[in-house]
Scaffold this active site. Structure first.
Site, PDB file in Angstrom:
ATOM      1  CG  HIS A   1      -1.661   1.221   1.486  1.00  0.00           C
ATOM      2  ND1 HIS A   1      -1.392   2.050   2.553  1.00  0.00           N
ATOM      3  CD2 HIS A   1      -2.680   1.789   0.818  1.00  0.00           C
ATOM      4  CE1 HIS A   1      -2.216   3.082   2.526  1.00  0.00           C
ATOM      5  NE2 HIS A   1      -3.025   2.937   1.483  1.00  0.00           N
TER       6      HIS A   1
ATOM      7  CG  HIS B   1       0.653   8.392   1.230  1.00  0.00           C
ATOM      8  ND1 HIS B   1       0.955   7.689   2.377  1.00  0.00           N
ATOM      9  CD2 HIS B   1      -0.714   8.519   1.218  1.00  0.00           C
ATOM     10  CE1 HIS B   1      -0.160   7.391   3.022  1.00  0.00           C
ATOM     11  NE2 HIS B   1      -1.196   7.884   2.334  1.00  0.00           N
TER      12      HIS B   1
END
Length: 261
Positions: free
Chosen positions: A38, A112
């Site tokens: 992830h 991110h």
């Protein structure tokens, strides 16, 4: 376990697809359990970049301590992509964006929370993979300018919570009621910070970060995964901190149920 045995195990897991029993060689890929990571590039976040998400923190990009906090709670991996692949990961979750006002407007970065130090140009290409006799499937979430070479969005089921019990409950429901039967799908074991003020409960912990919280929860989530896989099929299983707690071997071992029962 002897050193030789550990080395053999490491070699097997890094090349696990070719080492599967012959009975699994004709099983569709969406019926295999595939370990994935992830936010795969989050190990490379640039603490000096502007904040790209969440929106409410963008205006504080100039404050170092805010960027530092975002960095701590956006870093979901500590191993490079190469190390993840060598560990047996076969699904990468890559978030890509342009920097506003960049001198080169065509330059792309992973992100991110913050942009990465590495830009997309420095990664492997389809041509380089094909030239080495390797295969890559590219799934693209957005429909705009969709090319026939790209696969459509792969459904990603996740708990959207920091509570591993809730993650298990939501994933259990998704796997039993919502998962597609003839398409790829992802079962995300990752934890997610709240999008409201409840996030302060976590980010204000001076000696904690998302990676540590995930590592405390991962053994429990992997135990649940093994139990759940006996009842429902799983396909891609994605997690944070993928080189820890036998994550890859736990997912790969699920495939043996096709052979043993």
């Amino acid at each position: 376990m002897s050193l030789e045995t550990e080395e053999e195990a490491s070699t097997w897991i890094s090349d696990w697809m070719s080492q599967l029993p012959p009975e699994l060689h004709t099983v569709p890929l969406f019926h295999l359990a595939i370990p994935g990571s992830h936010d795969s590039m989050s190990y490379d976040l640039d603490i000096n970049s502007s904040i790209i998400e969440p929106d409410r923190l963008k205006r504080f990009s100039g404050i170092y301590c805010v960027r530092k906090t975002v960095h701590k709670w956006a870093t979901t991996q500590e191993a490079t992509v190469k190390t993840q692949l060598d560990a047996g990961v076969r699904y990468l979750d890559l978030r890509i964006a342009r920097k506003p006002n960049d001198a080169d407007p065509t330059r792309l970065y992973f992100y991110h929370g913050l942009y990465t130090c590495t830009d997309v140009e420095g990664g492997p290409t389809l041509k380089s993979c094909w030239d080495q006799g390797r295969n890559v499937i590219v799934s693209y979430d957005y429909q705009a300018n969709q090319h026939p070479e790209l696969w459509g969005k792969i459904k990603y089921f996740y708990g959207d919570t920091m509570d591993p019990n809730e993650v298990e409950s939501k994933l259990c429901h998704a796997l039993e009621k919502e998962r597609p039967s003839h398409r790829f799908f992802v079962c995300g074991l990752n934890l997610t910070l709240p999008s409201d003020t409840r996030t302060l409960k976590y980010v204000l912990r001076p000696c904690d970060n998302l990676g540590r919280v995930e590592l405390r929860s991962l053994p429990k989530l992997l135990l649940w995964l093994k139990q759940q896989s006996r009842k429902t099929a799983v396909n891609i299983v994605a997690s944070d901190m993928v080189t820890h707690d036998d994550f890859v071997s736990t997912v790969v071992d699920i495939n043996l149920k096709h052979v043993t029962g």
